[in-house]
Scaffold this motif. Structure first.
Motif, PDB file in Angstrom:
ATOM      1  N   ALA A   1       0.962  -1.343  -0.211  1.00  0.00           N
ATOM      2  CA  ALA A   1      -0.074   0.194   0.158  1.00  0.00           C
ATOM      3  C   ALA A   1       0.887   1.121  -0.189  1.00  0.00           C
ATOM      4  N   THR A   2       2.183   1.125   0.773  1.00  0.00           N
ATOM      5  CA  THR A   2       2.866   2.696   0.805  1.00  0.00           C
ATOM      6  C   THR A   2       4.190   2.131  -0.101  1.00  0.00           C
ATOM      7  N   ALA A   3       4.780   3.150  -0.593  1.00  0.00           N
ATOM      8  CA  ALA A   3       6.075   3.168  -1.258  1.00  0.00           C
ATOM      9  C   ALA A   3       7.020   2.936  -0.233  1.00  0.00           C
ATOM     10  N   LEU A   4       8.006   2.383  -0.595  1.00  0.00           N
ATOM     11  CA  LEU A   4       9.298   1.717   0.142  1.00  0.00           C
ATOM     12  C   LEU A   4      10.249   2.482  -0.502  1.00  0.00           C
ATOM     13  N   PRO A   5      10.916   3.720  -0.135  1.00  0.00           N
ATOM     14  CA  PRO A   5      12.184   4.414  -0.815  1.00  0.00           C
ATOM     15  C   PRO A   5      13.248   3.793  -0.641  1.00  0.00           C
ATOM     16  N   PHE A   6      14.142   3.698  -1.690  1.00  0.00           N
ATOM     17  CA  PHE A   6      15.468   3.340  -1.466  1.00  0.00           C
ATOM     18  C   PHE A   6      16.457   4.390  -2.220  1.00  0.00           C
ATOM     19  N   GLU A   7      17.550   4.273  -1.755  1.00  0.00           N
ATOM     20  CA  GLU A   7      18.636   5.296  -2.239  1.00  0.00           C
ATOM     21  C   GLU A   7      19.655   4.567  -2.701  1.00  0.00           C
ATOM     22  N   ILE A   8      20.298   5.105  -4.004  1.00  0.00           N
ATOM     23  CA  ILE A   8      21.544   4.315  -4.651  1.00  0.00           C
ATOM     24  C   ILE A   8      22.870   4.569  -3.606  1.00  0.00           C
ATOM     25  N   THR A   9      23.701   3.527  -3.251  1.00  0.00           N
ATOM     26  CA  THR A   9      24.590   3.668  -2.592  1.00  0.00           C
ATOM     27  C   THR A   9      25.952   3.384  -3.093  1.00  0.00           C
ATOM     28  N   ASP A  10      25.787   2.627  -4.341  1.00  0.00           N
ATOM     29  CA  ASP A  10      27.065   2.239  -5.097  1.00  0.00           C
ATOM     30  C   ASP A  10      26.451   1.749  -6.521  1.00  0.00           C
ATOM     31  N   GLU A  11      27.272   1.923  -7.628  1.00  0.00           N
ATOM     32  CA  GLU A  11      26.908   1.512  -8.878  1.00  0.00           C
ATOM     33  C   GLU A  11      28.262   1.023  -9.650  1.00  0.00           C
TER      34      GLU A  11
END
Length: 66
Positions: free
Chosen positions: A39-49
């Motif tokens: 039901a809700t967004a689960l935000p993630f952020e980029i830590t490595d690429e």
């Protein structure tokens, strides 16, 4: 964790890091990354690429903290 979208969907609230490997190849239909109704967004952020030999990438995402 490896095991398909259903397992990821069942454990979604426990996932604190995603490692996504992408390759520039189209294979066809497959298993969804995460198969869940959430039901809700689960935000993630980029830590490595990283870029792999052959053009693929590996991107690491951490669960964003509010």
């Amino acid at each position: 964790m490896a095991g398909g979208g259903r397992l990821a969907g069942a454990l979604l609230d426990e996932i604190d890091e995603l490692v996504v490997k992408r390759y520039p190849v189209v294979v066809g239909a497959g298993i969804p990354v995460i198969a869940a109704d959430h039901a809700t967004a689960l935000p993630f952020e980029i830590t490595d690429e990283r870029t792999l030999v052959g053009g693929g990438t590996v991107t690491t995402h951490a669960r964003a903290r509010a």
